[in-house]
Scaffold this motif. Structure first.
Motif, PDB file in Angstrom:
ATOM      1  N   ARG A 394       0.786  -1.234   0.000  1.00  0.00           N
ATOM      2  CA  ARG A 394       0.000   0.000   0.000  1.00  0.00           C
ATOM      3  C   ARG A 394       0.821   1.288   0.000  1.00  0.00           C
ATOM      4  O   ARG A 394       0.439   2.272  -0.625  1.00  0.00           O
ATOM      5  CB  ARG A 394      -0.940   0.003   1.211  1.00  0.00           C
ATOM      6  N   LEU A 395       1.925   1.295   0.711  1.00  0.00           N
ATOM      7  CA  LEU A 395       2.622   2.560   0.931  1.00  0.00           C
ATOM      8  C   LEU A 395       3.697   2.863  -0.100  1.00  0.00           C
ATOM      9  O   LEU A 395       3.784   3.996  -0.588  1.00  0.00           O
ATOM     10  CB  LEU A 395       3.239   2.572   2.330  1.00  0.00           C
ATOM     11  N   LYS A 396       4.519   1.913  -0.427  1.00  0.00           N
ATOM     12  CA  LYS A 396       5.686   2.186  -1.275  1.00  0.00           C
ATOM     13  C   LYS A 396       5.328   2.900  -2.588  1.00  0.00           C
ATOM     14  O   LYS A 396       6.030   3.832  -2.986  1.00  0.00           O
ATOM     15  CB  LYS A 396       6.456   0.897  -1.567  1.00  0.00           C
ATOM     16  N   VAL A 419      15.996   4.634  -3.560  1.00  0.00           N
ATOM     17  CA  VAL A 419      15.292   4.888  -2.296  1.00  0.00           C
ATOM     18  C   VAL A 419      13.933   5.521  -2.569  1.00  0.00           C
ATOM     19  O   VAL A 419      13.824   6.464  -3.352  1.00  0.00           O
ATOM     20  CB  VAL A 419      16.120   5.816  -1.378  1.00  0.00           C
ATOM     21  N   ALA A 420      12.907   4.996  -1.921  1.00  0.00           N
ATOM     22  CA  ALA A 420      11.567   5.603  -1.914  1.00  0.00           C
ATOM     23  C   ALA A 420      11.227   5.854  -0.454  1.00  0.00           C
ATOM     24  O   ALA A 420      11.140   4.900   0.330  1.00  0.00           O
ATOM     25  CB  ALA A 420      10.545   4.687  -2.561  1.00  0.00           C
ATOM     26  N   PHE A 435      11.937   2.847   2.066  1.00  0.00           N
ATOM     27  CA  PHE A 435      12.484   1.607   1.526  1.00  0.00           C
ATOM     28  C   PHE A 435      13.682   1.912   0.629  1.00  0.00           C
ATOM     29  O   PHE A 435      13.689   2.894  -0.106  1.00  0.00           O
ATOM     30  CB  PHE A 435      11.418   0.878   0.711  1.00  0.00           C
ATOM     31  N   MET A 436      14.678   1.038   0.705  1.00  0.00           N
ATOM     32  CA  MET A 436      15.836   1.139  -0.175  1.00  0.00           C
ATOM     33  C   MET A 436      16.036  -0.192  -0.883  1.00  0.00           C
ATOM     34  O   MET A 436      15.869  -1.257  -0.292  1.00  0.00           O
ATOM     35  CB  MET A 436      17.085   1.515   0.611  1.00  0.00           C
ATOM     36  N   ALA A 445      13.678  -2.000   4.729  1.00  0.00           N
ATOM     37  CA  ALA A 445      12.889  -0.916   5.318  1.00  0.00           C
ATOM     38  C   ALA A 445      13.735  -0.254   6.391  1.00  0.00           C
ATOM     39  O   ALA A 445      14.418  -0.945   7.158  1.00  0.00           O
ATOM     40  CB  ALA A 445      11.601  -1.464   5.924  1.00  0.00           C
ATOM     41  N   PHE A 446      13.688   1.065   6.448  1.00  0.00           N
ATOM     42  CA  PHE A 446      14.542   1.764   7.413  1.00  0.00           C
ATOM     43  C   PHE A 446      13.842   3.001   7.957  1.00  0.00           C
ATOM     44  O   PHE A 446      12.914   3.543   7.341  1.00  0.00           O
ATOM     45  CB  PHE A 446      15.867   2.176   6.760  1.00  0.00           C
ATOM     46  N   ALA A 447      14.298   3.440   9.108  1.00  0.00           N
ATOM     47  CA  ALA A 447      13.842   4.701   9.706  1.00  0.00           C
ATOM     48  C   ALA A 447      15.034   5.353  10.390  1.00  0.00           C
ATOM     49  O   ALA A 447      15.787   4.674  11.106  1.00  0.00           O
ATOM     50  CB  ALA A 447      12.720   4.465  10.706  1.00  0.00           C
ATOM     51  N   ILE A 448      15.208   6.639  10.146  1.00  0.00           N
ATOM     52  CA  ILE A 448      16.304   7.418  10.740  1.00  0.00           C
ATOM     53  C   ILE A 448      15.710   8.699  11.310  1.00  0.00           C
ATOM     54  O   ILE A 448      15.093   9.475  10.580  1.00  0.00           O
ATOM     55  CB  ILE A 448      17.374   7.787   9.687  1.00  0.00           C
ATOM     56  N   PHE A 449      15.894   8.911  12.603  1.00  0.00           N
ATOM     57  CA  PHE A 449      15.410  10.128  13.241  1.00  0.00           C
ATOM     58  C   PHE A 449      16.582  10.823  13.932  1.00  0.00           C
ATOM     59  O   PHE A 449      17.339  10.187  14.682  1.00  0.00           O
ATOM     60  CB  PHE A 449      14.321   9.825  14.273  1.00  0.00           C
ATOM     61  N   SER A 450      16.726  12.120  13.688  1.00  0.00           N
ATOM     62  CA  SER A 450      17.774  12.926  14.309  1.00  0.00           C
ATOM     63  C   SER A 450      17.138  14.157  14.933  1.00  0.00           C
ATOM     64  O   SER A 450      16.229  14.752  14.344  1.00  0.00           O
ATOM     65  CB  SER A 450      18.816  13.367  13.279  1.00  0.00           C
TER      66      SER A 450
END
Length: 494
Positions: A394-396, A419-420, A435-436, A445-450
């Motif tokens: 659904r999301l990608k 990367v999307a 996603f990469m 699937a990845f998540a990066i928060f700074s």
């Protein structure tokens, strides 16, 4: 964190592979097989990469295989940080689950009395249906539809109903009054609840206009006014009148000319003002508008349907439109039977849905757009949702491409990693989740928060549009994101 796949695989990398993402080698190199664990620990591993980045504040991340959900690597994955606009990806999943991809929002023109000889005996009502993409062109089409139906006069009142969604004066009241990304919310939105302010030199002064422009129309409005004040600062000041927005602008800030979009705080009055102009252009004279307190019943004489929800969400994510995210999120909460009075109420309902649907037990959003700085999401929670959404597809397809760049910020068109993702940016806050696809086709699937929350806490309300140091910090944060993606592509997908 070393995954099972590395103990089952040998000969995954070579010296050439590890340099492919930087500069081409000066001489031809023979592939040399490496121990998989050495790829993970090279250069101090993930911790070493983050340490060398020297980014102030906190960085938390997680990456997983989309097929198995196996967490491959993480740092601070349980730390809740502000997600900024990455939150919109979760809002998109929420809306798709509750409303469905084909859902449309309908705006109507309703006549409460009979129509005879082109005359409406009762009231004519502009009825908002929560469409966040309604614009001046749409209102012009509705006015033309009235003319085509033979309507030329209204004996009763002209009213506007905006009660399909709760009325909220600003997405984030902590933002400066004049920023267009934090307008008011109601069940009726026009031009993303923004008014166009333009100024031009005229003799010794300036000529100013306030209009609801699109490429096709430029109707001036009366519900938002602007006066030039002889001062240097503040650049803008705002005061609220009855169904009107009153602005002043500092003369010292105007220069030779310019334009910007300002937020609207009275969406219903704004839409009624513009519709009245469009009706007059079609030979239909309407009385001064009044706000309807309840949804009217009567004959629908014209209507407009929004695009389907999936297309709207794609636009929401591409342009990171806060108003669209909030209106769609509120509509989803109401469709589940909720009666939110505030964005926090509605976000709370979405938090509970996210925990039940994806196990996101540590997610604490305060709105649907990510603009509110009190929102918290952990990388681990976000990756859980991303993995599940990848499986259902659904999301990608709704996410935009995230280009990889060189050291000078220039896009690398031939970069082997694709990367999307959804980006997120606030002052001293940067997020990226999605996603990469690595060189070998592996999808992660990845998540990066700074976030540097100490630096953010020192910003005054007046400085929030362009605080000192925020732009350079956010640029470094994006560089860290790219280094992480390149690392994961090299280690887990080559």
């Amino acid at each position: 964190m070393i995954s099972r796949r590395f103990f089952l695989t040998s000969g995954l990398a070579s010296v050439a592979a590890t340099t492919a993402l930087a500069n081409a080698p000066a001489v031809s190199l023979r592939p040399v097989a490496r121990d998989p664990a050495s790829l993970i620990s090279a250069g101090g591993g993930l911790k070493g990469l983050l340490s060398r980045a020297g980014l102030s504040g906190e960085v938390a991340c997680a990456v997983a295989d989309v097929k198995t959900g196996l967490r491959l690597e993480a740092e601070g994955a349980g730390a809740g940080l502000p997600p900024a606009s990455v939150a919109k990806a979760l809002t998109a999943l929420y809306a798709l689950d509750v409303l469905g991809a084909d859902h449309r929002f309908t705006t109507q023109i309703v006549a409460t009395g009979g129509i005879s000889g082109g005359v409406v005996a009762g009231d004519l009502v502009l009825v908002g249906g929560g469409d966040p993409m309604l614009n001046t062109d749409t209102l012009a089409q509705l006015a033309k539809a009235l003319k085509a139906a033979g309507i030329r006069e209204v004996r009763g009142a002209f009213r506007v109903w905006e009660g399909a969604l709760p009325q909220i004066k600003s997405i984030d009241p902590g933002q400066p009054d004049h920023v267009g990304y934090s307008p008011a919310i109601s069940g009726l939105a026009l031009n993303y609840n923004r008014v166009h302010f333009e100024w031009k030199r005229a003799g010794q002064g300036w000529a100013v206009t306030m209009d609801a422009r699109t490429k096709k129309y430029r109707p001036e409005v009366s519900v938002a006014t602007m006066k030039i004040a002889q001062r240097s600062l503040p650049v803008y000041s705002y005061s609220e009148g009855k169904d009107t927005d009153r602005w002043t602008v500092a003369s010292k800030a105007l220069g030779k000319g310019g334009a910007r979009w300002l937020p609207v705080r009275h969406p219903g009055a704004y839409a009624a003002d513009v519709f009245r102009t469009m009706a007059r252009a079609n030979g239909i004279k309407l009385p001064a508008p009044k706000i309807a307190r309840s949804r009217p019943s009567g004959q629908v004489v014209a209507h407009h349907n929004s695009p389907p929800l999936d297309l709207m969400l794609k636009a929401t994510l591409k342009y990171s439109n806060n108003l669209m995210a909030e209106m769609i999120g509120l509509a989803a909460t109401q469709a589940r039977g909720g009666r939110p009075r505030t964005l926090k109420d509605s976000a709370g309902a979405m938090n509970r849905w996210a925990q039940a649907t994806y196990g996101m037990a540590n997610t604490r959003l305060v709105d649907h757009s990510g603009l509110g700085e009190a929102s918290r999401v952990t990388p681990d929670d976000m990756v859980s949702a991303l993995v599940a959404s990848y499986r259902d597809g659904r999301l990608k397809p709704l996410l935009k491409s995230f280009p990889m760049r060189d050291s000078k910020g220039r896009i690398l068109k031939g970069h082997p990693i694709k990367v999307a993702a959804k980006t997120g940016t606030l002052n001293f806050v940067s997020g990226l989740g999605g996603f990469m696809t690595a060189t070998d086709g592996t999808v992660l699937a990845f998540a990066i928060f700074s976030a540097d929350q100490k630096a953010r806490s020192r910003i005054s309300r007046a400085e929030r549009e362009r605080p000192q140091g925020a732009r350079s910090w956010n640029r470094r944060a994006k560089q860290v994101q790219q280094k992480l993606i390149e690392r994961w592509g090299r280690v887990y997908g080559s």
